[in-house]
Design an enzyme around this catalytic site. Structure first.
Site, PDB file in Angstrom:
ATOM      1  N   ASN A  24     -10.211   3.565   3.135  1.00  0.00           N
ATOM      2  CA  ASN A  24      -9.103   4.506   3.352  1.00  0.00           C
ATOM      3  C   ASN A  24      -8.368   4.853   2.058  1.00  0.00           C
ATOM      4  O   ASN A  24      -7.555   5.774   2.043  1.00  0.00           O
ATOM      5  CB  ASN A  24      -8.116   3.896   4.355  1.00  0.00           C
ATOM      6  CG  ASN A  24      -7.669   2.496   3.947  1.00  0.00           C
ATOM      7  OD1 ASN A  24      -8.376   1.805   3.200  1.00  0.00           O
ATOM      8  ND2 ASN A  24      -6.525   2.076   4.406  1.00  0.00           N
ATOM      9  N   LEU A  57      -8.169   9.120  -3.991  1.00  0.00           N
ATOM     10  CA  LEU A  57      -7.468   9.921  -4.994  1.00  0.00           C
ATOM     11  C   LEU A  57      -7.937  11.345  -4.743  1.00  0.00           C
ATOM     12  O   LEU A  57      -9.133  11.619  -4.754  1.00  0.00           O
ATOM     13  CB  LEU A  57      -7.849   9.431  -6.387  1.00  0.00           C
ATOM     14  CG  LEU A  57      -7.051  10.006  -7.550  1.00  0.00           C
ATOM     15  CD1 LEU A  57      -7.046   9.030  -8.714  1.00  0.00           C
ATOM     16  CD2 LEU A  57      -7.555  11.361  -8.013  1.00  0.00           C
ATOM     17  N   CYS A 110       0.899  -1.138   0.000  1.00  0.00           N
ATOM     18  CA  CYS A 110       0.000   0.000   0.000  1.00  0.00           C
ATOM     19  C   CYS A 110       0.944   1.196   0.000  1.00  0.00           C
ATOM     20  O   CYS A 110       2.007   1.163   0.621  1.00  0.00           O
ATOM     21  CB  CYS A 110      -0.857  -0.006   1.260  1.00  0.00           C
ATOM     22  SG  CYS A 110      -2.171   1.223   1.172  1.00  0.00           S
ATOM     23  N   ASN A 131       3.860  -0.245   3.219  1.00  0.00           N
ATOM     24  CA  ASN A 131       3.660  -1.584   3.830  1.00  0.00           C
ATOM     25  C   ASN A 131       4.581  -2.557   3.110  1.00  0.00           C
ATOM     26  O   ASN A 131       4.194  -3.114   2.062  1.00  0.00           O
ATOM     27  CB  ASN A 131       2.219  -2.081   3.606  1.00  0.00           C
ATOM     28  CG  ASN A 131       1.210  -1.504   4.566  1.00  0.00           C
ATOM     29  OD1 ASN A 131       1.522  -0.618   5.341  1.00  0.00           O
ATOM     30  ND2 ASN A 131      -0.004  -2.006   4.499  1.00  0.00           N
ATOM     31  N   HIS A 141       3.676   7.380   8.157  1.00  0.00           N
ATOM     32  CA  HIS A 141       3.067   7.164   6.833  1.00  0.00           C
ATOM     33  C   HIS A 141       1.747   7.904   6.659  1.00  0.00           C
ATOM     34  O   HIS A 141       1.151   7.861   5.587  1.00  0.00           O
ATOM     35  CB  HIS A 141       2.846   5.679   6.594  1.00  0.00           C
ATOM     36  CG  HIS A 141       1.540   5.148   7.140  1.00  0.00           C
ATOM     37  ND1 HIS A 141       1.168   5.277   8.465  1.00  0.00           N
ATOM     38  CD2 HIS A 141       0.523   4.481   6.539  1.00  0.00           C
ATOM     39  CE1 HIS A 141      -0.005   4.710   8.647  1.00  0.00           C
ATOM     40  NE2 HIS A 141      -0.425   4.224   7.497  1.00  0.00           N
TER      41      HIS A 141
HETATM   42  N1  LIG Z   1      -5.365  13.299   2.488  1.00  0.00           N
HETATM   43  C1  LIG Z   1      -6.051  12.202   2.855  1.00  0.00           C
HETATM   44  N2  LIG Z   1      -5.516  11.342   3.756  1.00  0.00           N
HETATM   45  C2  LIG Z   1      -6.220  10.243   4.088  1.00  0.00           C
HETATM   46  C3  LIG Z   1      -7.487   9.973   3.573  1.00  0.00           C
HETATM   47  N3  LIG Z   1      -7.930   8.795   4.087  1.00  0.00           N
HETATM   48  C4  LIG Z   1      -6.948   8.347   4.898  1.00  0.00           C
HETATM   49  N4  LIG Z   1      -5.909   9.213   4.900  1.00  0.00           N
HETATM   50  C5  LIG Z   1      -4.608   9.075   5.587  1.00  0.00           C
HETATM   51  O1  LIG Z   1      -3.864   8.103   4.895  1.00  0.00           O
HETATM   52  C6  LIG Z   1      -3.195   7.250   5.817  1.00  0.00           C
HETATM   53  C7  LIG Z   1      -3.044   5.937   5.138  1.00  0.00           C
HETATM   54  O2  LIG Z   1      -2.848   4.940   6.038  1.00  0.00           O
HETATM   55  P1  LIG Z   1      -3.345   3.424   5.881  1.00  0.00           P
HETATM   56  O3  LIG Z   1      -2.692   2.745   7.042  1.00  0.00           O
HETATM   57  O4  LIG Z   1      -4.827   3.453   5.963  1.00  0.00           O
HETATM   58  O5  LIG Z   1      -2.862   2.940   4.584  1.00  0.00           O
HETATM   59  C8  LIG Z   1      -4.100   7.241   7.048  1.00  0.00           C
HETATM   60  O6  LIG Z   1      -3.376   7.004   8.215  1.00  0.00           O
HETATM   61  C9  LIG Z   1      -4.703   8.627   7.031  1.00  0.00           C
HETATM   62  O7  LIG Z   1      -3.968   9.489   7.837  1.00  0.00           O
HETATM   63  C10 LIG Z   1      -8.044  10.895   2.622  1.00  0.00           C
HETATM   64  O8  LIG Z   1      -9.158  10.714   2.098  1.00  0.00           O
HETATM   65  N5  LIG Z   1      -7.292  11.975   2.297  1.00  0.00           N
HETATM   66 MN   LIG Z   2      -4.037  -0.008   1.722  1.00  0.00          MN
HETATM   67 MN   LIG Z   3      -1.942   2.634   2.966  1.00  0.00          MN
END
Ligand SMILES: Nc1nc2c(ncn2[C@@H]2O[C@H](COP(=O)(O)O)[C@@H](O)[C@H]2O)c(=O)[nH]1
Ligand SMILES: [Mn+2]
Ligand SMILES: [Mn+2]
Length: 482
Positions: free
Chosen positions: A204, A207, A100, A331, A405
């Protein structure tokens, strides 16, 4: 999981240590702040930092970043490095969504150029980018094509017309991890990967169109091609059902053989194999396939994003200048070399919800960034936006070249859904100046900004700790979610 209470000792303003007790082979180190620790409440991730420290071959310490929260076996936000000769590899230390990651595309557009077209853009992006649970793409790969994707990654996508050679140069590992062997991937995983290439995923994954709001480091921002008011796109996606299935298959295989490891572990979710064993080697070869699938996936999503901008804004590629700033995975497990007690050591670095943060001069960086360091992409939430940071020598010395991340969750999906019951989340976001569209019925409720930590707080910790430095902050303008 056995319950052990966690002792956290404050080391300095950004670091807490967990002393080595019981079967721990090394201490734990958590990068965080008083406020973030308080906000985590009863989250069991510090316990997981401790559990990871039981694994054989772990070097120096078991680490966690300030976006940490509970994950399968290892915490999300966890970093752990293992000696390749005496250490293990654990699928739970990589995560279910293998590779990811995020990629950011910069442009020649200014916010003024899209101000009146944001609605058209979000609708067109939502229409052109397949998203949602189990969504399928426009391709149905033949067995031969899928093997090519699994071994060639981004290069396969570019060979099919999805982007250019230049994109490969600014993708971590040039969008292809060595050692990928499709014969180590189960028929079920292959089947799941057949028709999901070029899809965003659910929840989660997103784009997002963003605008650069503030520049913190003008020299590095110039090297990254970033300026205030500029439009950029951030894509967050992974290896879809294929990666999930590979993780699941190898966990099952390793759990079955846990007794053979001959080492008592505090949690079955830490199932692992010696890096030098057949199971360990097979997992690495299969994991590399998933990593390559994810890179090809993000490459295709970027291609359709460029096409959507061209058609919607009626501008040529030259006028848009949509350039891949960088693509990072968050990841992954990687074989990398780091200084340990004054000697260079071959390690298998697990980054689960952690981003590589390599310093200026590192040979793994593209030539265009070698003088300044690696671009690090840190998303926050759909109502906020993201940061671009840069990799540092401190991270190289202290955290096996790693930083956070994202903001990281503070609420489970179920909790976020309860908290936002009866709310019109899309309307709330529009009032904040962000147009959002989602495939999943419950996605927007699960993904409310309060479900995540405050991005500024998390980024402040890694910046002050020197694990990555702030370059620019970007604000969301519109976002499509799975
Ligand atoms: N700018 C945005 N950031 C977002 C959104 N949804 C989630 N997030 C952030 O991405 C990380 C990705 O972590 P993961 O472990 O889920 O891969 C997450 O921690 C959020 O802080 C979004 O729509 N826009
Ligand atoms: Mn993912
Ligand atoms: Mn992710």
């Amino acid at each position: 999981m056995s319950k052990i209470s966690v002792t956290l000792n404050k080391l300095d303003a950004c670091r807490w240590t967990i002393p080595k007790t019981g079967g721990m082979r090394v201490p734990g180190v958590i990068y965080t702040s008083e406020a973030l620790l308080r906000e985590m409440g009863g989250d069991e991730s510090p316990q997981q930092v401790m559990n990871v420290a039981y694994l054989p071959g772990i070097v120096k310490y078991s680490l966690a970043m300030p976006d940490m929260h509970w994950g399968y076996g290892f915490p999300i936000g966890g970093v752990a490095a293992f000696d390749v000769k005496s250490g293990v590899i654990s699928p739970g230390g990589v995560g279910y969504d293998i590779n990811c990651g995020c990629r950011m595309i910069t442009s020649k557009l200014n916010f003024e150029d899209i101000r009146d077209r944001v609605k058209d853009l979000v609708v067109a992006l939502f229409h052109n980018i397949p998203s949602g649970v189990g969504s399928t793409g426009v391709l149905k790969l033949s067995p031969k094509e899928e093997r090519q994707v699994l071994t060639q990654g981004s290069r396969w996508a570019v060979s099919q017309g999805y982007g250019s050679e230049e994109d490969i140069e600014t993708t971590e590992d040039h969008g292809a991890m060595a050692g990928a062997d499709p014969d180590k991937v189960s028929p079920r995983a292959i089947e799941r990967g057949r028709d999901q290439l070029g899809t965003l995923g659910s929840g989660n994954h997103f784009l997002e169109v963003e605008v650069v709001e503030e520049i913190f480091d003008p020299e590095v921002a110039a090297a990254f091609g970033l300026s205030v008011g500029q439009v950029a796109v951030l894509i967050h996606s992974g290896s879809r059902g294929l990666g999930y299935q590979i993780c699941d298959d190898y966990l099952a295989r390793m759990v079955k053989k846990m007794n053979e490891l001959g080492v008592p572990l505090p949690d079955r979710q830490l199932a692992c194999s010696w890096l030098e064993s057949q199971a360990g080697k097979d997992y690495l070869a299969a994991m590399a396939c998933a990593a390559n699938y994810a890179w090809a996936n993000r490459q295709m999503l970027m291609h359709w994003t460029r096409e959507t901008f061209e058609k919607t804004l009626r501008k040529s590629p030259r006028e848009l200048g949509m350039k891949l700033l960088y693509d990072v995975c968050h990841n992954i497990a990687k074989l990398e070399t780091f200084p340990v007690d004054g000697k260079m050591m071959e390690l298998c670095v697990h980054r689960k919800g952690a981003t590589r943060s390599f310093p200026p001069g590192h040979p793994a960086l593209p030539v265009c960034y070698r003088k300044v360091g690696q671009p690090v992409l840190i998303p926050g939430d759909m109502g906020t936006g993201s940061y671009v940071m840069v990799g540092t020598e401190k991270a190289y010395q202290e955290t096996f070249g790693s930083t956070c991340h994202g903001a990281g969750r503070v609420m489970s999906r179920a909790q976020a859904t309860r908290v936002s019951s009866g709310r019109q989340v899309a309307r709330e976001m529009a009032e904040r100046g962000v147009l959002v569209m989602a495939s999943g019925k419950g996605t927007l409720k699960e993904e409310i900004p309060e479900a995540y930590k405050k991005l500024d707080d998390v980024v402040d910790v890694v910046h002050r700790a020197g694990l990555s430095r702030k370059v620019a902050r970007l604000k969301s303008v519109c976002c499509i979610k799975g």
